[in-house]
Design an enzyme around this catalytic site. Structure first.
Site, PDB file in Angstrom:
ATOM      1  N   ASP A 476       0.818  -1.211   0.000  1.00 30.72           N
ATOM      2  CA  ASP A 476       0.000   0.000   0.000  1.00 30.72           C
ATOM      3  C   ASP A 476       0.857   1.269   0.000  1.00 30.72           C
ATOM      4  O   ASP A 476       1.604   1.522   0.942  1.00 30.72           O
ATOM      5  CB  ASP A 476      -0.892  -0.066   1.257  1.00 30.72           C
ATOM      6  CG  ASP A 476      -1.955   0.997   1.272  1.00 30.72           C
ATOM      7  OD1 ASP A 476      -1.975   1.842   0.364  1.00 30.72           O
ATOM      8  OD2 ASP A 476      -2.763   0.977   2.213  1.00 30.72           O
ATOM      9  N   GLY A 521      -4.732   3.483  -8.151  1.00 35.40           N
ATOM     10  CA  GLY A 521      -4.875   3.751  -9.581  1.00 35.40           C
ATOM     11  C   GLY A 521      -3.943   4.838 -10.099  1.00 35.40           C
ATOM     12  O   GLY A 521      -4.049   5.259 -11.252  1.00 35.40           O
ATOM     13  N   ASP A 542     -10.379   4.021  -1.532  1.00 34.86           N
ATOM     14  CA  ASP A 542     -11.058   3.026  -0.683  1.00 34.86           C
ATOM     15  C   ASP A 542     -12.568   3.048  -0.887  1.00 34.86           C
ATOM     16  O   ASP A 542     -13.191   4.107  -0.955  1.00 34.86           O
ATOM     17  CB  ASP A 542     -10.784   3.327   0.796  1.00 34.86           C
ATOM     18  CG  ASP A 542      -9.342   3.059   1.160  1.00 34.86           C
ATOM     19  OD1 ASP A 542      -8.510   2.931   0.250  1.00 34.86           O
ATOM     20  OD2 ASP A 542      -9.061   2.975   2.366  1.00 34.86           O
TER      21      ASP A 542
HETATM   22  C1  GLA Z   1      -5.410   2.271   2.766  1.00 37.12           C
HETATM   23  C2  GLA Z   1      -5.913   1.132   1.900  1.00 37.12           C
HETATM   24  C3  GLA Z   1      -6.961   0.347   2.658  1.00 37.12           C
HETATM   25  C4  GLA Z   1      -6.344  -0.198   3.938  1.00 37.12           C
HETATM   26  C5  GLA Z   1      -5.767   0.946   4.771  1.00 37.12           C
HETATM   27  C6  GLA Z   1      -4.975   0.423   5.952  1.00 37.12           C
HETATM   28  O1  GLA Z   1      -6.402   3.186   3.039  1.00 37.12           O
HETATM   29  O2  GLA Z   1      -6.433   1.613   0.686  1.00 37.12           O
HETATM   30  O3  GLA Z   1      -7.459  -0.703   1.860  1.00 37.12           O
HETATM   31  O4  GLA Z   1      -5.362  -1.126   3.607  1.00 37.12           O
HETATM   32  O5  GLA Z   1      -4.908   1.761   3.997  1.00 37.12           O
HETATM   33  O6  GLA Z   1      -4.417   1.434   6.723  1.00 37.12           O
END
Ligand code: GLA
Length: 731
Positions: A476, A521, A542
């Site tokens: 991430d 993306g 998200d």
């Molecule tokens: C980001 C990701 C989420 C999750 C959080 C965790 O927002 O997009 O899917 O993994 O971090 O902190």
């Protein structure tokens, strides 16, 4: 202009008054911590003037990891006073990470906890703060001081979402109206912390026809801290709406629910195979695969054609071991129980490609957020097996953020925190049941949740994960922004670099690790994801359990992405939002209506995307099970061609998406994005996308349906069909 004048005009500009509310978008700020800073008459003249639309770091302040205070000076007009119920309310927006807020020296409230609190620090950075203020604390038509003590961990810090609002009190700040599911219907619960007298209305409407079927009205008189409960029965496909009004307030409380209805027929008691038809593994890598047969247990399993080195646990139906030789191995799976037996052909593909069908499983984020623990993961893993979801091919158990310890060990190795006492044992247990183990990290030095990331430790982390038996990595971006923002290089290569870097270490491990990119993306990741050997990539921000979020993430952001999906590499519009979710230790039912949930799963099935369940599996109800465990719907998602659906038609609030399948048929989703139900003539619709229908099968109901008939699609609902076309050259 001298300093005082600039300051005065800044403060005046920062106040804008409407009849109902007052907005403040700047104040004074000071690092450090002193309880006397909450007092009204503390002299904060030397403090820095700051605006609330930028976090600490973005205002030229030193990086503040710790405590800082804001003080807001504001004249509160008596026009904002309303009765004696509550004087005003402070709407503080979101604050990163936790806060305590005073008005004129009186503590109005706290959100999140501080390191010195019992139980230690916990962040509530995303939560909106509403603090109701006692009228006696307010200096009406005179200056007031709102003092906010903030603890920040990781960036960003403090206020950064614009304004603090001071608003008139309204009903919703002391009364709450909700609908709670109970056997046969719903219970309306009106709860209040103040005395209230008013009217409760209830309506039942038919979802398909829009007809109002029942209307009831009732007078309510409630003392403070009491509640009123009324039960209503609610048949499937009806909408129940309750409202409550108290004449002292303009606003009306509302709650609404649609009764869930189950379309998926129950699975037979005899064995039935519901899993993917292929599985890819690299030569020599450990195989973790569970045969997905529904039907009465116990079951006995047999596999014909297994290559040397691969073994079957015939009681659990779990394949393990490894195969040194590359090639396609045709296998025949058989499962037998006391009601009968079933066979299916399958191909084990030993070669360079893994993730031949989209990953199916579970991820902890949409339910537990940062409160995830080994115990919760185990509870969901046990439920995956015992509730029967593993019999439908769900096999990944992925831990998202918040498993990481605060510090690495003396050799720089990453460790799990106290919530995860034994990662290796967890991995071993999952594997012994044919389930796969997923983990989360960031290419930055910290994750979105403020935990340790992999920056500078990529190789070590990949090795540690391998030693725990990890099969899936969600990587991430988050904390990597700091590195990226600091560099002048904003090219595509700069976006790719951290992901390519981890890729080499992952692929060096002697086990297969599904590589899932999560950078929302950026830089059209779908155009290069497959070239850096990623197995999937998030295509958007998200998701959350609202129609707006589902619409943007699932429909808007997927248009045109079909060329980039295929065996081994998939678009990922984020995890599922059905069942009990909450992103925290407190869970609720998904706020999507039943029809929106049918739309959600149909779309994810059509799009050939990751099917990672986001709810607590130990609380899967029958409706959610019906959504997740329809073998015909899942078979489209897992189709071995891996062709993602494309958007064919957008017309009058309707959308048609379709994809071709390996057996020569087509999966077609006819989505109604309108607020009312819409009747459609099936053959007319299929004609629009060039399909002359032979047999048409309703995938949710699992039955063949007439093509020369009209079907009513509910608001935000779907008709999801599989079509054997007599004009197969369409696509
Ligand atoms: C980001 C990701 C989420 C999750 C959080 C965790 O927002 O997009 O899917 O993994 O971090 O902190």
């Amino acid at each position: 202009m001298n300093k005082v004048l600039i300051l005065l005009s800044l403060l005046l500009l920062s106040l804008s008054l409407t009849a109902q509310e007052l907005s403040v978008d700047s104040g004074r700020f000071q690092k450090g911590d002193d309880t006397s800073w909450s007092a009204f008459d503390y002299d904060d003249n030397t403090w820095q003037v700051v605006s609330f639309d930028k976090a600490w770091e973005d205002m030229g302040l030193d990086r503040v990891n710790g405590i800082g205070w804001y003080r807001l000076h504001v004249t509160i007009p008596s026009s904002l006073r309303k009765g004696t119920v509550a004087a005003i309310m402070l709407d503080m927006g979101a604050i990163d990470d936790s806060d305590q807020t005073w008005i004129n020296g009186h503590l109005a409230g706290q959100t999140g906890t501080f390191p010195e609190d019992p139980g230690g620090y916990s962040s509530e950075w995303g939560k909106r703060r509403y603090y109701i203020v006692d009228p006696r604390w307010v200096h009406w038509d005179r200056e007031n001081v709102i003092a906010v003590r903030v603890y920040n961990y990781g960036d960003p810090g403090g206020f950064y979402r614009g304004t603090v609002k001071i608003v008139k009190p309204s009903l919703k700040y002391f009364a709450d109206l909700s609908l709670v599911a109970e056997t046969g219907g719903y219970k309306a619960v009106l709860a209040t912390s103040e005395q209230t007298s008013g009217t409760l209305n209830m309506t039942v409407t038919d979802i398909l026809t829009g007809t109002l079927e029942t209307f009831k009205t009732q007078k309510v008189n409630l003392a403070a801290w009491k509640d009123k409960q009324i039960s209503y029965s609610l048949p499937p496909q009806k909408r129940l709406k309750v409202t409550y009004s108290d004449p002292r307030f303009e606003e009306v409380l509302e709650a609404e629910v649609c009764a869930p209805y189950i379309l998926t027929p129950p699975a037979p008691a005899t064995p039935r195979y519901n899993g993917p038809l292929v599985f890819g593994v690299r030569p020599g890598s450990p195989i973790v695969f569970r045969l997905a047969f529904s039907g009465d247990k116990p079951m006995k399993y047999n596999v014909e054609g297994l290559p040397e080195g691969v073994v079957l646990d015939s009681k659990k139906g779990v394949l393990s071991g490894s195969c040194a030789e590359a090639g396609d191995f045709p296998l025949v799976f058989t499962a037998t129980n006391d009601k009968g037996s079933a066979k299916t052909s399958f191909t084990l593909k030993v070669g360079p490609l893994i993730g031949l069908t989209p990953p199916m499983g579970w991820n902890s984020w949409n339910c537990w957020g940062l409160s995830v623990s080994q115990e919760k993961v185990m509870a969901s893993a046990m439920a995956l097996i015992n509730r029967g979801l593993a019999d439908y091919g769900y096999s990944y158990m992925n831990i998202d953020d918040a498993w990481e310890a605060d510090e690495r060990d003396a050799d720089g190795r990453i460790e799990a925190n106290e919530k995860f006492p034994d990662m290796k044992a967890l991995g071993d247990w999952l594997h012994s049941n044919g389930l796969k183990f997923g983990i989360y990290s960031s290419p930055g030095d910290h994750t979105c949740g403020g935990y340790l990331g992999s920056l500078g430790h990529e190789q070590q982390d990949a090795e540690v994960w391998n030693s725990w038996g990890v099969d899936y990595l969600k990587y991430d971006w988050c904390g990597y922004s700091k590195v990226f923002d600091a560099s002048p290089d904003k090219s595509e290569a700069a976006l790719i670099r951290p992901y390519l870097y981890m890729q080499q270490y992952l692929r060096e491990q002697p086990r297969d690790i599904f590589y899932s990119l999560c950078q929302y993306g950026r830089g059209k990741v779908w155009e290069w994801g497959a070239f850096i050997d990623a197995n999937s990539w998030r295509t958007s921000n998200d998701i959350n359990d609202t129609w707006e979020s589902l619409y943007t993430t699932g429909f808007e952001r997927q248009v045109g992405l079909q060329p980039y999906a295929g065996p081994g590499h998939w678009n990922d519009p984020d995890m599922l939002i059905v069942g009990k979710v909450g992103w925290s230790s407190s869970l609720r039912d998904s706020r999507l209506t039943p029809d929106e949930q049918y739309t959600h799963i149909s779309l994810w099935s059509l799009l050939a995307v990751n099917m990672l369940i986001g709810c607590d599996l130990s609380q899967v109800d029958d409706f959610t099970f019906n959504l997740l465990c329809n073998n015909e719907v899942n078979a489209v998602n897992q189709d071995i061609l891996g062709h993602q659906a494309h958007q064919d038609v957008v017309e009058d609030g309707m959308q048609i998406w379709s994809r071709d399948l390996y057996d020569g048929s087509y999966a077609v989703g006819i989505f109604n994005l309108n607020e009312e139900s819409v009747p459609v003539l099936l053959d007319g619709v299929l004609d629009k996308i060039g399909l002359k229908a032979g047999t048409v099968r309703d995938l949710w109901r699992q039955k063949d349906i007439a093509t020369d008939a009209e079907y009513v699609i509910p608001p935000h609902g779907v008709l999801y069909v599989k079509v054997l076309s007599s004009s197969p050259s369409r696509l």
